[in-house]
Design a protein around this motif. Structure first.
Motif, PDB file in Angstrom:
ATOM      1  N   ILE A 104       0.842  -1.200   0.000  1.00  0.00           N
ATOM      2  CA  ILE A 104       0.000   0.000   0.000  1.00  0.00           C
ATOM      3  C   ILE A 104       0.878   1.251   0.000  1.00  0.00           C
ATOM      4  CG2 ILE A 104      -1.641   1.355   1.384  1.00  0.00           C
ATOM      5  CD1 ILE A 104      -2.897  -0.995  -0.099  1.00  0.00           C
ATOM      6  N   THR A 105       1.917   1.267   0.820  1.00  0.00           N
ATOM      7  CA  THR A 105       2.826   2.409   0.884  1.00  0.00           C
ATOM      8  C   THR A 105       3.486   2.635  -0.471  1.00  0.00           C
ATOM      9  OG1 THR A 105       3.226   2.062   3.231  1.00  0.00           O
ATOM     10  CG2 THR A 105       4.857   3.375   2.047  1.00  0.00           C
ATOM     11  N   ASN A 106       3.943   1.573  -1.103  1.00  0.00           N
ATOM     12  CA  ASN A 106       4.568   1.699  -2.423  1.00  0.00           C
ATOM     13  C   ASN A 106       3.585   2.250  -3.449  1.00  0.00           C
ATOM     14  OD1 ASN A 106       7.015   0.778  -1.498  1.00  0.00           O
ATOM     15  ND2 ASN A 106       6.661  -1.322  -2.139  1.00  0.00           N
ATOM     16  N   LYS A 107       2.338   1.784  -3.414  1.00  0.00           N
ATOM     17  CA  LYS A 107       1.329   2.292  -4.349  1.00  0.00           C
ATOM     18  C   LYS A 107       1.072   3.780  -4.102  1.00  0.00           C
ATOM     19  CE  LYS A 107      -3.394   1.788  -6.043  1.00  0.00           C
ATOM     20  NZ  LYS A 107      -3.317   3.119  -6.584  1.00  0.00           N
ATOM     21  N   LEU A 108       0.952   4.170  -2.838  1.00  0.00           N
ATOM     22  CA  LEU A 108       0.720   5.584  -2.521  1.00  0.00           C
ATOM     23  C   LEU A 108       1.878   6.453  -2.993  1.00  0.00           C
ATOM     24  CD1 LEU A 108      -0.814   5.281   1.056  1.00  0.00           C
ATOM     25  CD2 LEU A 108      -2.007   5.891  -1.053  1.00  0.00           C
ATOM     26  N   MET A 109       3.110   5.980  -2.802  1.00  0.00           N
ATOM     27  CA  MET A 109       4.274   6.742  -3.242  1.00  0.00           C
ATOM     28  C   MET A 109       4.313   6.841  -4.766  1.00  0.00           C
ATOM     29  SD  MET A 109       5.590   8.006  -0.621  1.00  0.00           S
ATOM     30  CE  MET A 109       6.968   8.760  -1.453  1.00  0.00           C
ATOM     31  N   ASN A 110       3.993   5.759  -5.449  1.00  0.00           N
ATOM     32  CA  ASN A 110       3.940   5.803  -6.919  1.00  0.00           C
ATOM     33  C   ASN A 110       2.878   6.788  -7.389  1.00  0.00           C
ATOM     34  OD1 ASN A 110       6.001   3.954  -7.299  1.00  0.00           O
ATOM     35  ND2 ASN A 110       4.616   2.206  -7.408  1.00  0.00           N
ATOM     36  N   ASP A 111       1.694   6.742  -6.757  1.00  0.00           N
ATOM     37  CA  ASP A 111       0.621   7.674  -7.111  1.00  0.00           C
ATOM     38  C   ASP A 111       1.047   9.117  -6.858  1.00  0.00           C
ATOM     39  OD1 ASP A 111      -0.907   5.482  -7.783  1.00  0.00           O
ATOM     40  OD2 ASP A 111      -2.207   5.595  -6.018  1.00  0.00           O
ATOM     41  N   LEU A 112       1.701   9.356  -5.724  1.00  0.00           N
ATOM     42  CA  LEU A 112       2.165  10.702  -5.390  1.00  0.00           C
ATOM     43  C   LEU A 112       3.197  11.178  -6.413  1.00  0.00           C
ATOM     44  CD1 LEU A 112       2.406  13.211  -3.623  1.00  0.00           C
ATOM     45  CD2 LEU A 112       4.053  11.958  -2.221  1.00  0.00           C
ATOM     46  N   PRO A 163      11.645  19.880   1.955  1.00  0.00           N
ATOM     47  CA  PRO A 163      11.246  19.516   3.324  1.00  0.00           C
ATOM     48  C   PRO A 163      11.282  20.685   4.309  1.00  0.00           C
ATOM     49  CG  PRO A 163      12.727  17.863   2.432  1.00  0.00           C
ATOM     50  CD  PRO A 163      12.710  19.014   1.455  1.00  0.00           C
ATOM     51  N   ALA A 164      12.252  21.585   4.190  1.00  0.00           N
ATOM     52  CA  ALA A 164      12.339  22.720   5.113  1.00  0.00           C
ATOM     53  C   ALA A 164      11.136  23.644   4.962  1.00  0.00           C
ATOM     54  CB  ALA A 164      13.643  23.484   4.882  1.00  0.00           C
ATOM     55  N   ILE A 165      10.739  23.901   3.730  1.00  0.00           N
ATOM     56  CA  ILE A 165       9.569  24.756   3.492  1.00  0.00           C
ATOM     57  C   ILE A 165       8.299  24.050   3.953  1.00  0.00           C
ATOM     58  CG2 ILE A 165       8.146  25.846   1.704  1.00  0.00           C
ATOM     59  CD1 ILE A 165      10.781  26.289   0.134  1.00  0.00           C
ATOM     60  N   LEU A 166       8.180  22.768   3.648  1.00  0.00           N
ATOM     61  CA  LEU A 166       6.989  22.016   4.062  1.00  0.00           C
ATOM     62  C   LEU A 166       6.861  21.974   5.577  1.00  0.00           C
ATOM     63  CD1 LEU A 166       7.074  19.044   1.535  1.00  0.00           C
ATOM     64  CD2 LEU A 166       5.769  21.170   1.376  1.00  0.00           C
ATOM     65  N   GLN A 167       7.975  21.855   6.272  1.00  0.00           N
ATOM     66  CA  GLN A 167       7.928  21.813   7.738  1.00  0.00           C
ATOM     67  C   GLN A 167       7.399  23.127   8.297  1.00  0.00           C
ATOM     68  OE1 GLN A 167      11.658  21.030   9.688  1.00  0.00           O
ATOM     69  NE2 GLN A 167      10.696  20.755  11.672  1.00  0.00           N
ATOM     70  N   VAL A 168       7.872  24.235   7.772  1.00  0.00           N
ATOM     71  CA  VAL A 168       7.393  25.551   8.229  1.00  0.00           C
ATOM     72  C   VAL A 168       5.900  25.698   7.931  1.00  0.00           C
ATOM     73  CG1 VAL A 168       7.549  28.037   7.824  1.00  0.00           C
ATOM     74  CG2 VAL A 168       9.630  26.681   8.068  1.00  0.00           C
ATOM     75  N   GLU A 169       5.492  25.299   6.747  1.00  0.00           N
ATOM     76  CA  GLU A 169       4.091  25.431   6.342  1.00  0.00           C
ATOM     77  C   GLU A 169       3.179  24.432   7.053  1.00  0.00           C
ATOM     78  OE1 GLU A 169       2.930  27.882   4.578  1.00  0.00           O
ATOM     79  OE2 GLU A 169       4.916  28.695   4.168  1.00  0.00           O
ATOM     80  N   SER A 170       3.752  23.419   7.687  1.00  0.00           N
ATOM     81  CA  SER A 170       2.964  22.397   8.377  1.00  0.00           C
ATOM     82  C   SER A 170       2.534  22.805   9.780  1.00  0.00           C
ATOM     83  CB  SER A 170       3.760  21.090   8.473  1.00  0.00           C
ATOM     84  OG  SER A 170       3.982  20.552   7.199  1.00  0.00           O
ATOM     85  N   ILE A 171       3.051  23.915  10.259  1.00  0.00           N
ATOM     86  CA  ILE A 171       2.724  24.356  11.612  1.00  0.00           C
ATOM     87  C   ILE A 171       1.247  24.733  11.670  1.00  0.00           C
ATOM     88  CG2 ILE A 171       3.160  26.087  13.392  1.00  0.00           C
ATOM     89  CD1 ILE A 171       6.058  26.204  12.273  1.00  0.00           C
ATOM     90  N   ALA A 172       0.549  24.137  12.623  1.00  0.00           N
ATOM     91  CA  ALA A 172      -0.886  24.395  12.779  1.00  0.00           C
ATOM     92  C   ALA A 172      -1.174  24.818  14.215  1.00  0.00           C
ATOM     93  CB  ALA A 172      -1.680  23.136  12.433  1.00  0.00           C
ATOM     94  N   THR A 173      -2.349  25.313  14.447  1.00  0.00           N
ATOM     95  CA  THR A 173      -2.748  25.717  15.797  1.00  0.00           C
ATOM     96  C   THR A 173      -3.320  24.548  16.584  1.00  0.00           C
ATOM     97  OG1 THR A 173      -4.908  26.391  14.986  1.00  0.00           O
ATOM     98  CG2 THR A 173      -3.187  28.094  15.097  1.00  0.00           C
ATOM     99  N   GLN A 210      -1.838  14.563   9.873  1.00  0.00           N
ATOM    100  CA  GLN A 210      -1.629  14.752   8.449  1.00  0.00           C
ATOM    101  C   GLN A 210      -0.288  15.433   8.192  1.00  0.00           C
ATOM    102  OE1 GLN A 210      -4.647  15.457   9.838  1.00  0.00           O
ATOM    103  NE2 GLN A 210      -5.777  13.810   8.905  1.00  0.00           N
ATOM    104  N   LYS A 211       0.317  15.066   7.085  1.00  0.00           N
ATOM    105  CA  LYS A 211       1.587  15.654   6.670  1.00  0.00           C
ATOM    106  C   LYS A 211       1.411  16.298   5.303  1.00  0.00           C
ATOM    107  CE  LYS A 211       3.876  13.941  10.141  1.00  0.00           C
ATOM    108  NZ  LYS A 211       3.974  14.755  11.307  1.00  0.00           N
ATOM    109  N   ILE A 212       2.009  17.462   5.138  1.00  0.00           N
ATOM    110  CA  ILE A 212       2.005  18.121   3.841  1.00  0.00           C
ATOM    111  C   ILE A 212       3.129  17.509   3.024  1.00  0.00           C
ATOM    112  CG2 ILE A 212       2.412  20.294   2.631  1.00  0.00           C
ATOM    113  CD1 ILE A 212       1.254  21.730   5.066  1.00  0.00           C
ATOM    114  N   VAL A 213       2.820  17.006   1.838  1.00  0.00           N
ATOM    115  CA  VAL A 213       3.839  16.398   0.981  1.00  0.00           C
ATOM    116  C   VAL A 213       4.198  17.304  -0.196  1.00  0.00           C
ATOM    117  CG1 VAL A 213       3.296  14.032   1.643  1.00  0.00           C
ATOM    118  CG2 VAL A 213       2.117  15.071  -0.299  1.00  0.00           C
TER     119      VAL A 213
END
Length: 86
Positions: A18-26, A46-56, A61-64
């Protein structure tokens, strides 16, 4: 038979598949988004995604990727690709 069991009953191998299929789809979606918009408007750093992932609030969920379409046509294409690759 449980829907999470594969033919050998090996849940670990099933999760890997399942993980491999999700990565291929992504990866397919990322390639298509880069074609539908300018390459620099599909952000996967990854550095930009980490900053943008900050929530209240806490969330698992992870931003990819961050996609920045600049026209209604690009928005429609991005959404269509997301639906097709989901």
């Amino acid at each position: 038979q449980n829907e999470l069991d594969n033919e050998n009953g090996d849940l670990y191998n099933y999760k890997i598949k399942i993980t491999n299929k999700l990565m291929n789809d992504l990866n397919k979606a990322l390639q298509r988004w880069r074609s539908a918009t300018a390459n620099d408007r599909v952000i996967t750093d990854p550095a930009i995604l980490q900053v943008e992932s900050i929530a209240t609030f806490e969330t698992p969920q992870k931003i990819v990727a961050i996609i920045k379409p600049i026209s209604t046509r690009e928005v429609a294409d991005v959404v269509s690709i997301a639906n097709e690759c989901a």
